[in-house]
Design a protein around this motif. Structure first.
Motif, PDB file in Angstrom:
ATOM      1  N   GLY A 182       0.817  -1.209   0.000  1.00 48.37           N
ATOM      2  CA  GLY A 182       0.000   0.000   0.000  1.00 48.37           C
ATOM      3  C   GLY A 182       0.851   1.259   0.000  1.00 48.37           C
ATOM      4  O   GLY A 182       0.499   2.256  -0.638  1.00 48.37           O
ATOM      5  N   GLY A 183       1.980   1.215   0.714  1.00 50.21           N
ATOM      6  CA  GLY A 183       2.888   2.361   0.735  1.00 50.21           C
ATOM      7  C   GLY A 183       3.495   2.639  -0.631  1.00 50.21           C
ATOM      8  O   GLY A 183       3.669   3.803  -1.023  1.00 50.21           O
ATOM      9  N   ALA A 184       3.816   1.579  -1.367  1.00 44.10           N
ATOM     10  CA  ALA A 184       4.334   1.749  -2.721  1.00 44.10           C
ATOM     11  C   ALA A 184       3.283   2.421  -3.610  1.00 44.10           C
ATOM     12  O   ALA A 184       3.598   3.319  -4.399  1.00 44.10           O
ATOM     13  CB  ALA A 184       4.741   0.391  -3.304  1.00 44.10           C
ATOM     14  N   ASP A 185       2.031   1.996  -3.454  1.00 47.43           N
ATOM     15  CA  ASP A 185       0.961   2.618  -4.229  1.00 47.43           C
ATOM     16  C   ASP A 185       0.714   4.060  -3.797  1.00 47.43           C
ATOM     17  O   ASP A 185       0.392   4.915  -4.625  1.00 47.43           O
ATOM     18  CB  ASP A 185      -0.324   1.793  -4.126  1.00 47.43           C
ATOM     19  CG  ASP A 185      -0.238   0.518  -4.940  1.00 47.43           C
ATOM     20  OD1 ASP A 185       0.294   0.566  -6.063  1.00 47.43           O
ATOM     21  OD2 ASP A 185      -0.705  -0.527  -4.462  1.00 47.43           O
ATOM     22  N   ALA A 186       0.874   4.338  -2.508  1.00 46.86           N
ATOM     23  CA  ALA A 186       0.727   5.717  -2.035  1.00 46.86           C
ATOM     24  C   ALA A 186       1.797   6.614  -2.662  1.00 46.86           C
ATOM     25  O   ALA A 186       1.512   7.745  -3.067  1.00 46.86           O
ATOM     26  CB  ALA A 186       0.804   5.770  -0.513  1.00 46.86           C
ATOM     27  N   ALA A 187       3.026   6.108  -2.764  1.00 49.84           N
ATOM     28  CA  ALA A 187       4.097   6.878  -3.409  1.00 49.84           C
ATOM     29  C   ALA A 187       3.765   7.122  -4.879  1.00 49.84           C
ATOM     30  O   ALA A 187       3.972   8.228  -5.398  1.00 49.84           O
ATOM     31  CB  ALA A 187       5.426   6.146  -3.269  1.00 49.84           C
ATOM     32  N   ASP A 188       3.232   6.103  -5.544  1.00 50.14           N
ATOM     33  CA  ASP A 188       2.835   6.264  -6.949  1.00 50.14           C
ATOM     34  C   ASP A 188       1.716   7.302  -7.081  1.00 50.14           C
ATOM     35  O   ASP A 188       1.724   8.126  -7.998  1.00 50.14           O
ATOM     36  CB  ASP A 188       2.357   4.933  -7.534  1.00 50.14           C
ATOM     37  CG  ASP A 188       3.480   3.915  -7.665  1.00 50.14           C
ATOM     38  OD1 ASP A 188       4.665   4.308  -7.595  1.00 50.14           O
ATOM     39  OD2 ASP A 188       3.159   2.723  -7.834  1.00 50.14           O
ATOM     40  N   LEU A 189       0.750   7.253  -6.174  1.00 50.11           N
ATOM     41  CA  LEU A 189      -0.348   8.203  -6.220  1.00 50.11           C
ATOM     42  C   LEU A 189       0.150   9.629  -5.998  1.00 50.11           C
ATOM     43  O   LEU A 189      -0.224  10.547  -6.733  1.00 50.11           O
ATOM     44  CB  LEU A 189      -1.417   7.851  -5.187  1.00 50.11           C
ATOM     45  CG  LEU A 189      -2.621   8.793  -5.133  1.00 50.11           C
ATOM     46  CD1 LEU A 189      -3.388   8.777  -6.443  1.00 50.11           C
ATOM     47  CD2 LEU A 189      -3.524   8.424  -3.973  1.00 50.11           C
ATOM     48  N   LEU A 190       0.998   9.821  -5.010  1.00 52.04           N
ATOM     49  CA  LEU A 190       1.521  11.165  -4.747  1.00 52.04           C
ATOM     50  C   LEU A 190       2.309  11.701  -5.941  1.00 52.04           C
ATOM     51  O   LEU A 190       2.174  12.866  -6.308  1.00 52.04           O
ATOM     52  CB  LEU A 190       2.398  11.159  -3.493  1.00 52.04           C
ATOM     53  CG  LEU A 190       1.644  11.018  -2.179  1.00 52.04           C
ATOM     54  CD1 LEU A 190       2.624  10.845  -1.026  1.00 52.04           C
ATOM     55  CD2 LEU A 190       0.746  12.206  -1.946  1.00 52.04           C
ATOM     56  N   GLY A 191       3.120  10.844  -6.543  1.00 47.55           N
ATOM     57  CA  GLY A 191       3.851  11.265  -7.739  1.00 47.55           C
ATOM     58  C   GLY A 191       2.920  11.558  -8.894  1.00 47.55           C
ATOM     59  O   GLY A 191       3.127  12.510  -9.649  1.00 47.55           O
ATOM     60  N   GLY A 192       1.866  10.755  -9.030  1.00 45.57           N
ATOM     61  CA  GLY A 192       0.914  10.950 -10.114  1.00 45.57           C
ATOM     62  C   GLY A 192       0.075  12.199  -9.952  1.00 45.57           C
ATOM     63  O   GLY A 192      -0.237  12.886 -10.933  1.00 45.57           O
TER      64      GLY A 192
END
Length: 125
Positions: A79-89
């Motif tokens: 989930g943290g990896a996806d959160a990083a992707d979301l923030l970058g996106g």
């Protein structure tokens, strides 16, 4: 020993996604909503890095699931990896194609939800 099938499923999806970014980054990138090939070699670096990250997290989630170990930490890492992707996106949201916004960012939101669900559920056994 009990297999954690939810963790096995989530880990397999993340592992497969990671491997796809390592083996065929352009089709994987297209699958996740970007119709154009990456413009620069540094974009390939980032796609490969994301592939290694996802394959590692997915593989370790699979490993824990098959051995009956606590999977909550790996769910949170996922989930943290996806959160990083979301923030970058979100930062480049206005530069993304509509499909990239819906599929890429939407997928990240779903991944965060799955990570939080898996990371906060009770441990079996």
């Amino acid at each position: 020993m009990t297999v954690d099938y939810a963790a096995l499923t989530a880990g397999t999806i993340r592992f497969a996604s990671g491997v796809s970014f390592l083996v065929a980054p352009e089709p994987a990138n297209k699958f996740w909503g970007d119709p154009e090939p990456p413009p620069k070699p540094t974009a390939y670096l980032l796609l490969h890095s994301m592939g290694y990250r996802d394959a590692l997290i997915g593989g370790l989630l699979i490993h824990a699931a098959l051995r009956g170990r606590d999977t909550r930490g790996w769910f949170l890492a996922s989930g943290g990896a996806d959160a990083a992707d979301l923030l970058g996106g979100v930062r480049v949201h206005d530069q993304m194609s509509r499909s990239g916004q819906l599929i890429g960012l939407g997928g990240a939101v779903v991944g965060i939800g799955v990570g939080l669900w898996g990371g906060t559920r009770r441990r079996k056994g």
